[in-house]
Write a protein that holds these residues in place. Sequence first.
Motif, PDB file in Angstrom:
ATOM      1  N   ARG A  78       0.821  -1.224   0.000  1.00  0.00           N
ATOM      2  CA  ARG A  78       0.000   0.000   0.000  1.00  0.00           C
ATOM      3  C   ARG A  78       0.850   1.269   0.000  1.00  0.00           C
ATOM      4  NH1 ARG A  78      -5.654  -1.003   1.853  1.00  0.00           N
ATOM      5  NH2 ARG A  78      -6.091  -2.839   0.615  1.00  0.00           N
ATOM      6  N   GLN A  79       2.022   1.196  -0.663  1.00  0.00           N
ATOM      7  CA  GLN A  79       2.912   2.371  -0.637  1.00  0.00           C
ATOM      8  C   GLN A  79       2.289   3.578  -1.335  1.00  0.00           C
ATOM      9  OE1 GLN A  79       6.519   0.626  -2.207  1.00  0.00           O
ATOM     10  NE2 GLN A  79       6.028   1.052  -4.327  1.00  0.00           N
TER      11      GLN A  79
ATOM     12  N   ARG B   1      -3.403   6.499   1.238  1.00  0.00           N
ATOM     13  CA  ARG B   1      -3.960   7.705   1.866  1.00  0.00           C
ATOM     14  C   ARG B   1      -3.054   8.384   2.883  1.00  0.00           C
ATOM     15  NH1 ARG B   1      -9.138   4.355   3.244  1.00  0.00           N
ATOM     16  NH2 ARG B   1      -7.429   2.855   3.127  1.00  0.00           N
TER      17      ARG B   1
ATOM     18  N   TYR C  49      -1.259  11.453  -2.921  1.00  0.00           N
ATOM     19  CA  TYR C  49      -2.238  10.416  -3.310  1.00  0.00           C
ATOM     20  C   TYR C  49      -3.652  10.955  -3.143  1.00  0.00           C
ATOM     21  CZ  TYR C  49      -5.332   6.374  -3.023  1.00  0.00           C
ATOM     22  OH  TYR C  49      -6.373   5.516  -3.222  1.00  0.00           O
TER      23      TYR C  49
ATOM     24  N   ARG D  32      -6.456  11.213  -6.021  1.00  0.00           N
ATOM     25  CA  ARG D  32      -7.705  10.468  -5.848  1.00  0.00           C
ATOM     26  C   ARG D  32      -8.896  11.413  -5.933  1.00  0.00           C
ATOM     27  NH1 ARG D  32     -11.239   8.898  -2.117  1.00  0.00           N
ATOM     28  NH2 ARG D  32     -11.752   6.705  -1.735  1.00  0.00           N
TER      29      ARG D  32
ATOM     30  N   PHE E  36     -12.306   5.914  -5.698  1.00  0.00           N
ATOM     31  CA  PHE E  36     -11.248   4.915  -5.760  1.00  0.00           C
ATOM     32  C   PHE E  36     -11.287   4.088  -7.049  1.00  0.00           C
ATOM     33  CE2 PHE E  36      -9.961   0.496  -4.669  1.00  0.00           C
ATOM     34  CZ  PHE E  36      -8.596   0.721  -4.627  1.00  0.00           C
TER      35      PHE E  36
ATOM     36  N   ILE F 236       4.564  -1.043  -7.089  1.00  0.00           N
ATOM     37  CA  ILE F 236       3.479  -2.006  -7.290  1.00  0.00           C
ATOM     38  C   ILE F 236       2.352  -1.294  -8.016  1.00  0.00           C
ATOM     39  CG2 ILE F 236       2.577  -1.648  -4.927  1.00  0.00           C
ATOM     40  CD1 ILE F 236       1.761  -4.769  -5.170  1.00  0.00           C
TER      41      ILE F 236
ATOM     42  N   ALA G 172      -3.997  -0.788  -8.374  1.00  0.00           N
ATOM     43  CA  ALA G 172      -5.249  -1.416  -8.797  1.00  0.00           C
ATOM     44  C   ALA G 172      -5.847  -2.034  -7.542  1.00  0.00           C
ATOM     45  CB  ALA G 172      -4.978  -2.472  -9.869  1.00  0.00           C
ATOM     46  N   ASP G 173      -6.720  -3.022  -7.658  1.00  0.00           N
ATOM     47  CA  ASP G 173      -7.253  -3.684  -6.468  1.00  0.00           C
ATOM     48  C   ASP G 173      -7.564  -5.136  -6.796  1.00  0.00           C
ATOM     49  OD1 ASP G 173      -8.218  -2.793  -3.610  1.00  0.00           O
ATOM     50  OD2 ASP G 173      -9.591  -4.328  -4.318  1.00  0.00           O
ATOM     51  N   ILE G 174      -7.500  -5.987  -5.765  1.00  0.00           N
ATOM     52  CA  ILE G 174      -7.785  -7.406  -5.996  1.00  0.00           C
ATOM     53  C   ILE G 174      -9.252  -7.639  -6.378  1.00  0.00           C
ATOM     54  CG2 ILE G 174      -5.960  -8.160  -4.406  1.00  0.00           C
ATOM     55  CD1 ILE G 174      -8.252  -9.039  -2.475  1.00  0.00           C
TER      56      ILE G 174
ATOM     57  N   PHE H 111      -0.010  -7.687  -9.642  1.00  0.00           N
ATOM     58  CA  PHE H 111      -0.572  -8.507  -8.561  1.00  0.00           C
ATOM     59  C   PHE H 111      -2.007  -8.917  -8.847  1.00  0.00           C
ATOM     60  CE2 PHE H 111      -3.746  -5.861  -6.479  1.00  0.00           C
ATOM     61  CZ  PHE H 111      -3.437  -4.599  -6.942  1.00  0.00           C
TER      62      PHE H 111
ATOM     63  N   TYR I 122     -14.713 -12.305  -0.409  1.00  0.00           N
ATOM     64  CA  TYR I 122     -15.456 -11.064  -0.690  1.00  0.00           C
ATOM     65  C   TYR I 122     -16.639 -11.334  -1.621  1.00  0.00           C
ATOM     66  CZ  TYR I 122     -11.622  -8.507   1.496  1.00  0.00           C
ATOM     67  OH  TYR I 122     -10.700  -8.037   2.397  1.00  0.00           O
TER      68      TYR I 122
ATOM     69  N   SER J  63      -4.701 -12.711   1.608  1.00  0.00           N
ATOM     70  CA  SER J  63      -4.790 -11.969   2.871  1.00  0.00           C
ATOM     71  C   SER J  63      -5.536 -12.727   3.962  1.00  0.00           C
ATOM     72  CB  SER J  63      -5.483 -10.631   2.633  1.00  0.00           C
ATOM     73  OG  SER J  63      -4.787  -9.920   1.643  1.00  0.00           O
TER      74      SER J  63
ATOM     75  N   HIS K 254       2.088  -5.980   6.621  1.00  0.00           N
ATOM     76  CA  HIS K 254       0.811  -5.764   5.926  1.00  0.00           C
ATOM     77  C   HIS K 254       0.849  -4.336   5.390  1.00  0.00           C
ATOM     78  CE1 HIS K 254      -3.835  -6.567   5.930  1.00  0.00           C
ATOM     79  NE2 HIS K 254      -3.288  -6.730   4.752  1.00  0.00           N
TER      80      HIS K 254
HETATM   81  O1  CP3 Z   1      -0.041  -1.868  -2.451  1.00  0.00           O
HETATM   82  C1  CP3 Z   1      -0.293  -0.978  -3.288  1.00  0.00           C
HETATM   83  O2  CP3 Z   1       0.096   0.220  -3.135  1.00  0.00           O
HETATM   84  C2  CP3 Z   1      -0.969  -1.352  -4.586  1.00  0.00           C
HETATM   85  C3  CP3 Z   1      -2.386  -1.225  -4.665  1.00  0.00           C
HETATM   86  C4  CP3 Z   1      -3.275  -2.138  -3.845  1.00  0.00           C
HETATM   87  C5  CP3 Z   1      -4.512  -1.691  -3.298  1.00  0.00           C
HETATM   88  N1  CP3 Z   1      -5.169  -2.766  -2.786  1.00  0.00           N
HETATM   89  C6  CP3 Z   1      -4.987  -0.302  -3.333  1.00  0.00           C
HETATM   90  C7  CP3 Z   1      -6.053   0.100  -2.396  1.00  0.00           C
HETATM   91  C8  CP3 Z   1      -3.189  -3.508  -3.565  1.00  0.00           C
HETATM   92  C9  CP3 Z   1      -2.035  -4.470  -3.841  1.00  0.00           C
HETATM   93  C10 CP3 Z   1      -4.395  -3.896  -2.906  1.00  0.00           C
HETATM   94  C11 CP3 Z   1      -4.702  -5.277  -2.510  1.00  0.00           C
HETATM   95  C12 CP3 Z   1      -5.920  -5.566  -1.764  1.00  0.00           C
HETATM   96  N2  CP3 Z   1      -7.162  -4.981  -1.893  1.00  0.00           N
HETATM   97  C13 CP3 Z   1      -6.038  -6.606  -0.812  1.00  0.00           C
HETATM   98  C14 CP3 Z   1      -4.946  -7.575  -0.438  1.00  0.00           C
HETATM   99  C15 CP3 Z   1      -3.915  -6.976   0.437  1.00  0.00           C
HETATM  100  C16 CP3 Z   1      -4.408  -6.652   1.822  1.00  0.00           C
HETATM  101  O3  CP3 Z   1      -4.512  -5.455   2.116  1.00  0.00           O
HETATM  102  O4  CP3 Z   1      -4.622  -7.595   2.599  1.00  0.00           O
HETATM  103  C17 CP3 Z   1      -7.353  -6.580  -0.321  1.00  0.00           C
HETATM  104  C18 CP3 Z   1      -7.935  -7.507   0.730  1.00  0.00           C
HETATM  105  C19 CP3 Z   1      -8.058  -5.569  -1.032  1.00  0.00           C
HETATM  106  C20 CP3 Z   1      -9.503  -5.210  -0.935  1.00  0.00           C
HETATM  107  C21 CP3 Z   1      -9.683  -3.835  -0.445  1.00  0.00           C
HETATM  108  N3  CP3 Z   1      -9.362  -2.704  -1.175  1.00  0.00           N
HETATM  109  C22 CP3 Z   1     -10.218  -3.433   0.778  1.00  0.00           C
HETATM  110  C23 CP3 Z   1     -10.683  -4.380   1.876  1.00  0.00           C
HETATM  111  C24 CP3 Z   1     -10.214  -2.030   0.791  1.00  0.00           C
HETATM  112  C25 CP3 Z   1     -10.801  -1.133   1.835  1.00  0.00           C
HETATM  113  C26 CP3 Z   1      -9.951  -1.039   3.035  1.00  0.00           C
HETATM  114  C27 CP3 Z   1      -9.135   0.205   2.984  1.00  0.00           C
HETATM  115  O5  CP3 Z   1      -7.905   0.132   3.205  1.00  0.00           O
HETATM  116  O6  CP3 Z   1      -9.744   1.269   2.760  1.00  0.00           O
HETATM  117  C28 CP3 Z   1      -9.620  -1.592  -0.426  1.00  0.00           C
HETATM  118  C29 CP3 Z   1      -9.387  -0.195  -0.829  1.00  0.00           C
HETATM  119  C30 CP3 Z   1      -8.012   0.172  -1.300  1.00  0.00           C
HETATM  120  N4  CP3 Z   1      -7.231  -0.578  -2.129  1.00  0.00           N
HETATM  121  C31 CP3 Z   1      -7.318   1.390  -0.992  1.00  0.00           C
HETATM  122  C32 CP3 Z   1      -6.107   1.357  -1.698  1.00  0.00           C
HETATM  123  C33 CP3 Z   1      -5.046   2.425  -1.758  1.00  0.00           C
HETATM  124  C34 CP3 Z   1      -7.866   2.536  -0.190  1.00  0.00           C
HETATM  125  C35 CP3 Z   1      -8.892   3.180  -1.054  1.00  0.00           C
HETATM  126  C36 CP3 Z   1      -9.006   4.663  -0.972  1.00  0.00           C
HETATM  127  O7  CP3 Z   1      -8.197   5.412  -1.548  1.00  0.00           O
HETATM  128  O8  CP3 Z   1     -10.024   5.069  -0.379  1.00  0.00           O
END
Ligand code: CP3
Length: 344
Positions: A25-26, A29, A34, A38, A44, A71, A74-76, A142, A152, A207, A323
């Motif tokens: 998540r480098q 927020r 970022y 955004r 998002f 990285i 995107a999102d999973i 990824f 999910y 995860s 994490h």
């Molecule tokens: O790591 C990175 O910088 C690359 C981008 C990335 C995101 N999500 C961006 C994101 C990656 C590799 C993920 C993976 C992801 N997404 C996982 C597996 C890794 C983990 O965290 O365990 C999971 C379970 C998700 C699903 C997901 N996406 C959730 C549950 C949430 C909401 C929780 C939260 O942190 O707000 C997201 C949103 C999300 N994905 C954000 C980002 C930067 C925050 C969204 C925002 O800007 O509001």
Amino acid sequence: MTTEKTILRALAGETLPTPPIWMMRQAGRYLPEYKATRAEAGDFLSLCYNPELAAEVTLQPIRRFGFDAAILFADILLLPQALGMDLWFETGEGPRLSTITKADDLSVLKPVDEIHETLNPVYETVGILSEELPKETTLIGFAGAPWTVATYMIAGRGTPDQGPAHKLKAKDRATFEAVIDLLTEGTIAYLSRQIEAGAEVVKIFDSWAGSLQGDDFKSYSLEPTRKITEAIKAKHPGVPVIAFPRGAGEGYVGTHSATGADCIALDDGVTAEWAAANLQTGGCVQGNLASYHMVSGGDELVSETKRICEAFSQGPHIFNLGHGITPDADPKNVAIMIETVRNS
Ligand code: CP3
């Protein structure tokens, strides 16, 4: 190896004097830049599907901190959306999806070869990044592991204990396995296209692996990751794979050979000393500083960072958090962590 990319050298099994470093998540927020991009994108998901802006947020932490890897942003959960499920994010709460709770619900899902229509912007982001990244920076693509993405899709949201997915597995194993199998195929297709667009490494995020016990851990975490890794390596020989069976605990032992992954990412539930003795002997490891140090900082951040570097110094290691970094983290602590890794 002649590459300048230290991440690729560590993934090939080299023990480096200084571990390369990046952070889950480098792009996120905790960075004001970022939040600004955004806001420009709107929300998002619009950011994920806007190649110019998704590339921009991917590059922000590289510019600010000089990480050794970027990285893809995107999102999973884009894969289930591409497969035909509804997806939206509730502000302050997290993801929401339509649900799969019975065999009939599978009928909304599209064939795997149709996912690219939705995912094309993601491949475009990868293409932009492979042009724009500094030559020493490795680009990581990824996807989520099938079990984690399935949790999910079945619950329609994040859950503390993955209860709905465990329930479907117990009550209707055929439907549960159909979801896992479809996601396994979809993930192979999705990651292959990321590699064709320029991703140099792929990471599989499981995860919620920690909530699978015994044979279920083998069948639904390790085995799908092994199938994905095998298919990726058959299509794209030489592309390294990082697997992240988060929360595996003692189950981490033997995961290099059980999955075929070049590197195993560690959460902070195991000590670096234990993992050096029980896991790093099988190949490269990534991790595992607790994310809260990016919030709390101070002497403990420095001493813990040094301890982890020291514990893993006898084998291939990529420094990372256990994490993702959280929104309340202080970017100054990130800079201290990097300086400590590079100077210790
Ligand atoms: O790591 C990175 O910088 C690359 C981008 C990335 C995101 N999500 C961006 C994101 C990656 C590799 C993920 C993976 C992801 N997404 C996982 C597996 C890794 C983990 O965290 O365990 C999971 C379970 C998700 C699903 C997901 N996406 C959730 C549950 C949430 C909401 C929780 C939260 O942190 O707000 C997201 C949103 C999300 N994905 C954000 C980002 C930067 C925050 C969204 C925002 O800007 O509001």
